[in-house]
Design a protein around this motif. Structure first.
Motif, PDB file in Angstrom:
ATOM      1  N   TYR A   5       0.754  -1.272   0.035  1.00 17.48           N
ATOM      2  CA  TYR A   5      -0.365  -0.436   0.467  1.00 17.48           C
ATOM      3  C   TYR A   5       0.860   1.151  -0.206  1.00 17.48           C
ATOM      4  O   TYR A   5       1.039   2.200   0.565  1.00 17.48           O
ATOM      5  N   TYR A  15       2.828   4.532   1.705  1.00 17.15           N
ATOM      6  CA  TYR A  15       1.887   4.674   3.120  1.00 17.15           C
ATOM      7  C   TYR A  15       3.163   3.217   3.970  1.00 17.15           C
ATOM      8  O   TYR A  15       3.497   3.461   5.194  1.00 17.15           O
ATOM      9  N   THR A  56      -5.523   9.578   5.416  1.00 20.28           N
ATOM     10  CA  THR A  56      -5.503   8.895   3.749  1.00 20.28           C
ATOM     11  C   THR A  56      -6.315   9.827   3.554  1.00 20.28           C
ATOM     12  O   THR A  56      -7.486  10.091   3.768  1.00 20.28           O
ATOM     13  N   SER A  68      -9.153   8.556   0.369  1.00 16.02           N
ATOM     14  CA  SER A  68      -9.756   7.388  -0.221  1.00 16.02           C
ATOM     15  C   SER A  68     -10.766   7.951  -0.956  1.00 16.02           C
ATOM     16  O   SER A  68     -12.040   9.012  -0.864  1.00 16.02           O
ATOM     17  N   GLU A  90      -7.368   4.438  -1.658  1.00 15.40           N
ATOM     18  CA  GLU A  90      -6.708   5.689  -1.489  1.00 15.40           C
ATOM     19  C   GLU A  90      -5.833   5.995  -2.753  1.00 15.40           C
ATOM     20  O   GLU A  90      -5.297   6.358  -3.503  1.00 15.40           O
ATOM     21  N   ASN A 100      -3.844   8.460  -3.237  1.00 22.02           N
ATOM     22  CA  ASN A 100      -1.911   8.794  -3.523  1.00 22.02           C
ATOM     23  C   ASN A 100      -1.130   6.713  -3.803  1.00 22.02           C
ATOM     24  O   ASN A 100       0.101   6.914  -4.427  1.00 22.02           O
ATOM     25  N   ILE A 139       3.499  13.298  -0.127  1.00 14.31           N
ATOM     26  CA  ILE A 139       2.061  13.518   0.903  1.00 14.31           C
ATOM     27  C   ILE A 139       1.721  14.469   0.824  1.00 14.31           C
ATOM     28  O   ILE A 139       2.115  15.543   1.110  1.00 14.31           O
ATOM     29  N   THR A 169      -5.021  16.385   2.638  1.00 15.00           N
ATOM     30  CA  THR A 169      -5.636  16.138   1.862  1.00 15.00           C
ATOM     31  C   THR A 169      -6.774  17.377   2.208  1.00 15.00           C
ATOM     32  O   THR A 169      -7.722  16.999   0.062  1.00 15.00           O
TER      33      THR A 169
END
Length: 269
Positions: free
Chosen positions: A35, A38, A113, A115, A180, A182, A244, A247
């Motif tokens: 994943y 992350y 994160t 989604s 997600e 990213n 990252i 959001t």
């Protein structure tokens, strides 16, 4: 279970040669799905943002973490048995029935994160009713789609890897993927042949946090909490390394690209 026995034997041997004044060593049960960016605890080298934050905490506190990668459905079982000391990622909203009444303790979010629902660009702005087949990574729950799933208007399919899910979407075998943002972008950069896709904000999306959880070590969670509050600059630098973006900034960017106003965004009923 052989892996758990080997890790426990290693920790016992380590304790024999470690002065009592030194910090402790713990087993972290971690999802075995790749994943990135992350986490990817099956990797022998780079294990992702969550790992990097925990390792920064380890460096400051002296506590050592041994990461044991396993299927998501097994994590809570091993935590309840006491075979792992912590679970990552975890979230209070996931309400796992195995540990629901055991006073599980969560750290503050290590990671937030985003989604989203990925679709093909030509299918944007067609609404929730246009989605009949939804693919999700194994071990994940499409909470945002609960109403449609319960009504039978959306069928879900699970895949062992994000790449597999994106391939199904690319080939038109499903209508959308709950994933997600990213994580999907990371895979598409490595495998551009499976794109492009659109994160349509008129379809279900939300922020999801990843925490560290435990049943037995609230003191370590308290230490981690203090670290997260006092070392925000260090954590921000780690996030920058992994590319990252916050959001809220990402949502504004996508709204601009999709020419959307606030009242056009999907919202839960």
């Amino acid at each position: 279970m052989n892996g758990l026995r080997h890790v426990r034997s290693f920790l016992f041997a380590l304790a024999l040669f470690t002065p009592a004044i030194q910090a402790e060593t713990f087993i972290v049960g971690a999802q075995n799905i790749a994943y990135d960016p992350y986490y990817n605890f099956s990797s022998k080298h780079e294990k992702g943002l969550g790992w990097a934050i925990l390792e920064a905490f380890s460096k400051q506190s002296g506590h050592q973490f041994v990461y044991l990668s396993m299927p998501a459905k097994r994590l809570q079982i091993e935590l309840k048995k006491g075979n792992v000391d912590f679970v990552f990622p975890d979230n209070p909203r996931w309400n796992n029935s195995l540990t629901y009444n055991l006073n599980k303790i969560y750290s503050p979010p290590l990671i937030e994160t985003f989604s989203v629902t990925l679709i093909k660009p030509e299918n944007t702005n067609k609404g929730v009713s246009s989605i009949g087949k939804l693919v999700i990574p194994d071990g994940f729950s499409p909470v945002k789609w609960k109403k449609q799933i319960s009504e039978g208007t959306v069928n879900t399919f699970t895949v062992a890897s994000v790449y597999e899910g994106l391939s199904l979407l690319h080939n038109g075998e499903v209508d959308a993927m709950d994933i997600e943002y990213n994580v999907a972008r990371h895979i598409i950069r490595r495998h551009p042949q499976v794109g492009p896709f659109s994160a349509d904000l008129t379809l279900p999306h939300n922020a999801v946090s990843f925490s560290l959880s435990t049943l037995k070590y609230p003191n370590i969670i308290e230490e981690l909490n203090a670290f997260l509050h006092s070392k925000s600059e260090t954590i921000n630098k780690i996030k920058e390394k992994y590319g990252i973006e916050e959001t809220k900034h990402l949502i504004k960017q996508l709204m601009k690209e999709q020419e959307l106003r606030d009242n056009m965004l999907w919202s839960p009923l």
